[in-house]
Write a protein that holds these residues in place. Sequence first.
Motif, PDB file in Angstrom:
ATOM      1  N   LEU A  29     -44.573  26.251  13.337  1.00 33.99           N
ATOM      2  CA  LEU A  29     -45.128  26.849  14.551  1.00 33.99           C
ATOM      3  C   LEU A  29     -44.919  25.944  15.738  1.00 33.99           C
ATOM      4  N   THR A  30     -44.974  24.631  15.505  1.00 34.17           N
ATOM      5  CA  THR A  30     -44.701  23.642  16.544  1.00 34.17           C
ATOM      6  C   THR A  30     -43.369  22.983  16.232  1.00 34.17           C
ATOM      7  N   MET A  31     -42.502  22.854  17.246  1.00 32.63           N
ATOM      8  CA  MET A  31     -41.158  22.345  17.003  1.00 32.63           C
ATOM      9  C   MET A  31     -41.126  20.824  17.127  1.00 32.63           C
ATOM     10  N   PHE A  32     -41.109  20.162  15.984  1.00 37.12           N
ATOM     11  CA  PHE A  32     -41.070  18.700  15.945  1.00 37.12           C
ATOM     12  C   PHE A  32     -39.670  18.226  15.617  1.00 37.12           C
ATOM     13  N   LEU A  50     -46.043  41.988  19.695  1.00 35.28           N
ATOM     14  CA  LEU A  50     -44.802  41.487  20.291  1.00 35.28           C
ATOM     15  C   LEU A  50     -44.765  39.968  20.217  1.00 35.28           C
ATOM     16  N   LEU A  51     -43.618  39.425  19.790  1.00 32.31           N
ATOM     17  CA  LEU A  51     -43.403  37.983  19.766  1.00 32.31           C
ATOM     18  C   LEU A  51     -42.280  37.647  20.735  1.00 32.31           C
ATOM     19  N   VAL A  52     -42.499  36.671  21.590  1.00 33.56           N
ATOM     20  CA  VAL A  52     -41.487  36.245  22.556  1.00 33.56           C
ATOM     21  C   VAL A  52     -40.859  34.953  22.052  1.00 33.56           C
ATOM     22  N   ASN A  53     -39.541  34.952  21.895  1.00 37.95           N
ATOM     23  CA  ASN A  53     -38.815  33.774  21.435  1.00 37.95           C
ATOM     24  C   ASN A  53     -38.393  32.957  22.657  1.00 37.95           C
ATOM     25  N   ALA A  54     -39.279  32.049  23.081  1.00 35.34           N
ATOM     26  CA  ALA A  54     -38.999  31.235  24.263  1.00 35.34           C
ATOM     27  C   ALA A  54     -37.777  30.351  24.035  1.00 35.34           C
ATOM     28  N   TRP A  55     -37.614  29.831  22.824  1.00 32.04           N
ATOM     29  CA  TRP A  55     -36.469  28.969  22.520  1.00 32.04           C
ATOM     30  C   TRP A  55     -35.156  29.691  22.792  1.00 32.04           C
ATOM     31  N   LEU A  77     -41.957  30.088  19.429  1.00 29.98           N
ATOM     32  CA  LEU A  77     -42.384  31.489  19.438  1.00 29.98           C
ATOM     33  C   LEU A  77     -43.758  31.533  20.092  1.00 29.98           C
ATOM     34  N   LEU A  78     -43.823  32.170  21.253  1.00 27.22           N
ATOM     35  CA  LEU A  78     -45.092  32.223  21.965  1.00 27.22           C
ATOM     36  C   LEU A  78     -46.116  33.017  21.160  1.00 27.22           C
ATOM     37  N   LEU A  79     -47.386  32.834  21.485  1.00 32.39           N
ATOM     38  CA  LEU A  79     -48.443  33.528  20.755  1.00 32.39           C
ATOM     39  C   LEU A  79     -48.232  35.041  20.812  1.00 32.39           C
ATOM     40  N   PRO A  80     -48.570  35.765  19.744  1.00 30.09           N
ATOM     41  CA  PRO A  80     -48.353  37.217  19.713  1.00 30.09           C
ATOM     42  C   PRO A  80     -49.127  37.946  20.809  1.00 30.09           C
ATOM     43  N   HIS A  81     -48.513  38.979  21.356  1.00 28.28           N
ATOM     44  CA  HIS A  81     -49.152  39.868  22.312  1.00 28.28           C
ATOM     45  C   HIS A  81     -49.124  41.283  21.740  1.00 28.28           C
ATOM     46  N   LYS A  97     -37.995  32.077  34.769  1.00 28.85           N
ATOM     47  CA  LYS A  97     -36.995  31.794  33.742  1.00 28.85           C
ATOM     48  C   LYS A  97     -37.493  30.790  32.708  1.00 28.85           C
ATOM     49  N   LEU A  98     -38.408  29.932  33.124  1.00 30.49           N
ATOM     50  CA  LEU A  98     -38.945  28.913  32.221  1.00 30.49           C
ATOM     51  C   LEU A  98     -40.335  29.342  31.772  1.00 30.49           C
ATOM     52  N   MET A  99     -40.529  29.469  30.453  1.00 28.39           N
ATOM     53  CA  MET A  99     -41.809  29.992  29.974  1.00 28.39           C
ATOM     54  C   MET A  99     -42.305  29.293  28.710  1.00 28.39           C
ATOM     55  N   PRO A 100     -42.359  27.956  28.695  1.00 29.18           N
ATOM     56  CA  PRO A 100     -42.846  27.280  27.489  1.00 29.18           C
ATOM     57  C   PRO A 100     -44.329  27.524  27.217  1.00 29.18           C
ATOM     58  N   PHE A 101     -45.062  27.962  28.242  1.00 28.58           N
ATOM     59  CA  PHE A 101     -46.496  28.216  28.087  1.00 28.58           C
ATOM     60  C   PHE A 101     -46.831  29.704  28.157  1.00 28.58           C
ATOM     61  N   GLY A 102     -45.819  30.558  28.154  1.00 29.88           N
ATOM     62  CA  GLY A 102     -46.051  31.979  28.339  1.00 29.88           C
ATOM     63  C   GLY A 102     -46.091  32.308  29.825  1.00 29.88           C
TER      64      GLY A 102
END
Length: 202
Positions: free
Chosen positions: A178-181, A94-99, A71-75, A128-133
């Motif tokens: 928050l971090t996917m381990f 707004l929360l963006v679900n990158a996963w 879940l990217l940082l809230p905007h 299309k790829l946004m692991p860093f926002g």
Amino acid sequence: MILAGTYTSSVTTEWAMSLLVNHPEVLKKARAEIDAHVDQDCLIDEPDISKLHYLQAIISETFRLFPAVPLLLPHVSSDDCTIGGFNVPHGTILLVNAWAIHRDAKVWNDPTSFKPERFASGEVEGNKLMPFGMGRRTCPGVGLAQRVVGLALGSLIQCFEWERVTEKVVDLTEGIGLTMFKVESLEATCKARDIIMNNVLS
């Protein structure tokens, strides 16, 4: 920033190695690329990463399947807008679900499969790829993460032969947070290659 970038980079490297030992044909292809583009008497260095397109594709595919921060940082919306058919008033968090976006069958072909070739072939558009926002609020550590993961993963592939401990595939169950381990830490066997014997231990 360094602390956050170090942890997420190590998590990403573990996911990448887990995927590689589960797909030995991809690992073999990555090793062949490194051997072809990096002098056999030298350890991989930062300038080499730009030449290793398949290694970069592996990293991108790892970011897609297992984004370190799903879940990217809230905007906050600065104006009234419409997102996915929903009216969003200004000031909304707004929360963006990158996963979810990275595994959406409407966006990706065969989204749950590990296929680095999708990046090597140019199938993937930049947005299309946004692991860093994305945009002005993208993660400031993106450059650091890509360099650290590239060097770490490239060094592990260049210096060691890797295999699973047993015939059973490595468990890719994701943890919650928050971090996917990984729920189960990666265990793999390795054998030093000649380059580490000649250039590191000597």
